[in-house]
Structures are given as C-alpha cells and as structure tokens.
Scaffold this motif. Structure first.
Motif, PDB file in Angstrom:
ATOM      1  N   GLU A  59      22.684   4.159  26.484  1.00 58.06           N
ATOM      2  CA  GLU A  59      23.032   3.731  27.829  1.00 58.06           C
ATOM      3  C   GLU A  59      22.461   4.715  28.848  1.00 58.06           C
ATOM      4  O   GLU A  59      22.644   5.943  28.714  1.00 58.06           O
ATOM      5  CB  GLU A  59      24.548   3.640  27.974  1.00 58.06           C
ATOM      6  N   ARG A  60      21.798   4.210  29.889  1.00 57.62           N
ATOM      7  CA  ARG A  60      21.202   5.075  30.885  1.00 57.62           C
ATOM      8  C   ARG A  60      22.258   5.838  31.691  1.00 57.62           C
ATOM      9  O   ARG A  60      22.064   6.985  32.091  1.00 57.62           O
ATOM     10  CB  ARG A  60      20.337   4.239  31.844  1.00 57.62           C
ATOM     11  N   GLU A  61      23.368   5.156  31.939  1.00 54.48           N
ATOM     12  CA  GLU A  61      24.417   5.795  32.740  1.00 54.48           C
ATOM     13  C   GLU A  61      25.230   6.796  31.932  1.00 54.48           C
ATOM     14  O   GLU A  61      25.963   7.624  32.491  1.00 54.48           O
ATOM     15  CB  GLU A  61      25.354   4.734  33.329  1.00 54.48           C
ATOM     16  N   ARG A  62      25.147   6.713  30.582  1.00 54.24           N
ATOM     17  CA  ARG A  62      25.941   7.605  29.733  1.00 54.24           C
ATOM     18  C   ARG A  62      25.027   8.210  28.670  1.00 54.24           C
ATOM     19  O   ARG A  62      24.993   7.748  27.528  1.00 54.24           O
ATOM     20  CB  ARG A  62      27.088   6.840  29.076  1.00 54.24           C
ATOM     21  N   PRO A  63      24.245   9.212  29.026  1.00 48.98           N
ATOM     22  CA  PRO A  63      23.325   9.824  28.059  1.00 48.98           C
ATOM     23  C   PRO A  63      24.077  10.286  26.813  1.00 48.98           C
ATOM     24  O   PRO A  63      25.175  10.855  26.895  1.00 48.98           O
ATOM     25  CB  PRO A  63      22.739  11.014  28.832  1.00 48.98           C
ATOM     26  N   GLY A  64      23.470  10.003  25.648  1.00 49.21           N
ATOM     27  CA  GLY A  64      24.085  10.387  24.382  1.00 49.21           C
ATOM     28  C   GLY A  64      25.001   9.326  23.825  1.00 49.21           C
ATOM     29  O   GLY A  64      25.488   9.467  22.693  1.00 49.21           O
ATOM     30  N   HIS A  65      25.243   8.262  24.589  1.00 50.08           N
ATOM     31  CA  HIS A  65      26.103   7.185  24.107  1.00 50.08           C
ATOM     32  C   HIS A  65      25.209   6.010  23.701  1.00 50.08           C
ATOM     33  O   HIS A  65      24.507   5.440  24.523  1.00 50.08           O
ATOM     34  CB  HIS A  65      27.097   6.755  25.189  1.00 50.08           C
ATOM     35  N   TRP A  66      25.296   5.665  22.418  1.00 52.20           N
ATOM     36  CA  TRP A  66      24.417   4.626  21.865  1.00 52.20           C
ATOM     37  C   TRP A  66      25.223   3.367  21.556  1.00 52.20           C
ATOM     38  O   TRP A  66      26.316   3.454  20.994  1.00 52.20           O
ATOM     39  CB  TRP A  66      23.736   5.118  20.592  1.00 52.20           C
ATOM     40  N   VAL A  67      24.679   2.238  21.940  1.00 49.73           N
ATOM     41  CA  VAL A  67      25.355   0.949  21.737  1.00 49.73           C
ATOM     42  C   VAL A  67      24.596   0.165  20.677  1.00 49.73           C
ATOM     43  O   VAL A  67      23.365   0.029  20.726  1.00 49.73           O
ATOM     44  CB  VAL A  67      25.406   0.142  23.053  1.00 49.73           C
TER      45      VAL A  67
END
Length: 411
Positions: A95-103
């Motif tokens: 997610e671009r808004e949450r670096p390090g968070h993968w969906v």
C-alpha cells in the motif's frame, strides 16, 4: 451513412477489467481506469516505470513467486509473439499510504502481443482478472491455513476460462486451415471449362474428418475436332500432402493429353513424370479420349477402377479391357495398353475414384454391381441430377472414410 468516429483511447480507458499496455522492455505505456483503481496506483506512478519497480515481490514471503511468473510470461510473449495465459497467481501489493504493509491479491493474468507491420512485438497487453474476492468470499478473508482450499476453487475457475480460450484459439486455427484448404481446392480443382456443346457434371467429396482437400482429382480437356479428354485419378493418402501431389500429377496429365496421340501415351508420360514426384507412387488414374465424330471412347487405365458406359437402353458396360498397374509399380518403363469402345447418342460415360464403390468389408465386384444398379435406376436423369443421385445412393450417409471424385459426360 457516415461511419461513427471512435475514440479508441476513451474506449481503452473505459474497458471493464484491469488492462495495461507495456513496452517490450516491460515499461508501462498506459493503463485503463480499472487497472489504476484496483492496483491502487495513479497514472503518474505507472507510466514510464518498469513494472516490477512499481510492483516488487513481497520481501516478507519467501515463497512469493508472482513477480517471477509474471515476468517469465511477458518475456515469452515478447520472444515468441504469442498470447500467454497464466495460471492463478498470488501477487501481494504494498500500500502506498502504508509503507511495509502488503495486501494479498489473487490475479488471473493474460499477456498478449501487439505486432507492428513487420511482425515484431511493439506492445504487450497485460489483462488481469481480479479474483481475490472469490477466494476470500467464504469467510471474509479468514486464516491463511484455509488459503489452499480457496486457491483451488479459484484455480478451477481459471482452468475453465483457459479451456474456453483454448477452444477459441482452436476454432480460429481451424477457420484459417479451412480457408487455406478451400483456396487450394479452388486452385487445383477449378470448375471445368465448357466442353463444347456437351453436358458434363463433376463432383468432389473429401473423406470425413479431413480438410476440404484430398488426393483425388478430375480433369476435362478440349481437343481438336469434336473431341475431349476426360480423366480421374487417385493419390494415396488424404489431406494437404496428397493434394499437393495431386496438383502436380493433374497438371502433368492435362498437359500430356494435349500433345499425346491417345490416352495410353498420355499415361506413359505421366508415369515417367511421377517417378520424380515424392508421394506419387501407387497413384491410379484412368484417361479417356471421347470422339463424337467417330462415336468412340478410347481409354487406358493405370490400376484405376473401370469407367462405366451407360447405354440409352439401360445396359451398363465397364471399360476394363485396357488396365495396367498403377504409376510407379514397374521398375522400368513399359508401353501401356488402350482400348476403343463405340457409343450411341444419348449414352452416358461415368468416371470415378474408388471412394464411390469400395468398402473395406466387401469385394470390389459388389461395389461395381451397386454402381451399375444405381445407374440403371437413374438412367433418365441429366448429368447434374445423376451425379447427386449416385453420391446419395452409394456413399454412407454419415460420410465416407475415403475421398471421392466423379465425372459424368452425356455422350
């Protein structure tokens, strides 16, 4: 009526489903609105960027292979210029808004080439079907240990779609082959030119399960005076290879008939030529010269079933007094025999290939008797009607396993 002016750029961006265009270097050239929305990227974040810089592999999952499988598929398209349908892949997106968070995303991609006039790949169409919701539908995105069951469900769905695409590709390939076959048939077996004031009918029936071409042929040639030469022949085998041999032999015999003194000499010339044609061995042919001035038929046969002469009184005579082995059957050249038979006005000459009469489970005499009976039954028919009647009476209703050519001349 004016043709509508279509804005193809607007159509592309409005396409339902995720579609992107990439250069052969796998750099984004464009993407439609659904792709931007579902991938969570803006146009500025995509265009001009290498695809795997925008969508790298998830570093937190050692088993992740979505990037590798997608890259290999696209490179196959660029190298081979053929469409490549991928199996279901799991492709995590950061997610671009949450670096390090993968969906997690489950995608079913298809990659297809766009070719320039020289046949080179100038773009890759990357179409992605998002099936994440299908996989997570059972429990709203439950624990990972249930992923395999849901992936299997989506995999079955993907396989069904792949089968549909394969069937469509096979259909298109069959249509292309059929167009080639029809063009080949028309070139090799054109409609016969008028033979003076005489009535003639020809038929051509390939074996079932083959393209619309075969190794059987017919030929009608005008000769000086009130004469014509008529021939039929049969190359061993079916399909395009036999048809190519047939085309060579038909042309050679047609030319020989125009200069030879009679049918036997024409077949001798054909036999010499056939020695240098791969696949011409064991070809059978029969050649007749019809002379209305003398009311005679001169004939010669190279291992071919005998022509039938139907008299106005219903008698049937098979022309079998000048039969020799097929082409190439002898190691050395030997003169071929020929015979002459008289006819009366109103008689009918029938030339055919063995597909009309032969059956694997019976003697050829049974087939000849069946032909004679059909000729007597339809003796008052004109050549066109008689040709249709013979095919209807003598060929199996489900189609024949052998090719058939038929020529009928009203004498």
């Amino acid at each position: 009526m004016r043709e509508p002016q279509i804005d193809y750029a607007a159509v592309f961006h409005a396409l339902p489903g995720m579609v992107a265009l990439l250069t052969p270097d796998l750099v984004y050239a464009d993407a439609n609105e659904d792709f931007l929305r579902l991938a969570g990227r803006t146009r500025e974040q995509l265009l001009g960027q290498y695809i795997f810089d925008v969508f790298p592999e998830n570093p937190n999952d050692p088993a992740a292979a979505g990037m590798r499988e997608t890259r290999e598929s696209m490179l196959r398209v660029v190298a081979g210029g053929e469409r490549d349908t991928m199996a279901l892949v799991r492709y995590d997106i950061e997610e671009r808004e949450r670096p390090g968070h993968w969906v997690k995303h489950y995608w079913s991609p298809v990659n297809a080439p766009v070719l320039d006039p020289d046949g080179n790949v100038m773009l890759v169409v990357h179409r992605v079907e998002e099936v994440t919701e299908l996989i997570q539908a059972r429990d709203g995105g439950g624990p990972d240990n249930d992923d395999r069951a849901r992936v299997l469900e989506a995999e079955l769905y993907t396989r069904a779609r792949e089968l549909q695409e394969i069937n469509e590709r096979l259909r298109r390939a069959h249509e292309r082959d059929r167009e080639v076959a029809l063009a080949l048939q028309e070139a090799m077996l054109p409609a016969p030119t008028p033979v003076g004031h005489h009535r003639a009918a020809v038929r051509y029936q390939p074996a079932v399960g083959t393209l619309n071409v075969c190794g059987d042929w017919y030929d009608l040639v005008d000769l000086p005076g009130d004469r014509i030469a008529v021939a039929v022949g049969d190359v061993v085998g079916h399909g395009l290879k036999a048809a190519c041999v047939m085309g060579q032999l038909r042309s050679a015999l047609s030319a020989a008939a125009r200069v030879a003194e009679g049918p036997a000499r024409a077949l001798e010339a054909l036999g010499l030529y056939a020695r240098h044609v791969d696949g011409a061995e064991s070809t059978t042919a029969v050649k007749t010269f019809i002379d209305w001035g003398t009311h005679t038929v001169v004939y010669s046969s190279a291992g071919h079933p005998p022509p039938a002469l139907l008299g106005p009184d219903g008698t049937v005579v098979f022309l079998d007094r000048a039969t020799d082995p097929p082409l190439g059957a002898r190691p050395h050249h030997v003169p071929r025999p020929e015979a002459t038979v008289p006819f009366v006005e109103g008689a009918t000459l029938v030339l055919y290939t063995d597909g009309l009469i032969e059956r694997r489970d019976e003697d050829i005499d049974a087939g000849l008797a069946r032909l004679a009976g059909a000729l007597v039954l339809h003796q008052r028919s004109d050549p066109e009607t008689l040709a249709d009647a013979l095919l209807a009476d003598l060929l199996p209703p489900t189609g024949n396993t052998d090719d058939t050519a038929l020529v009928i001349i009203r004498l």
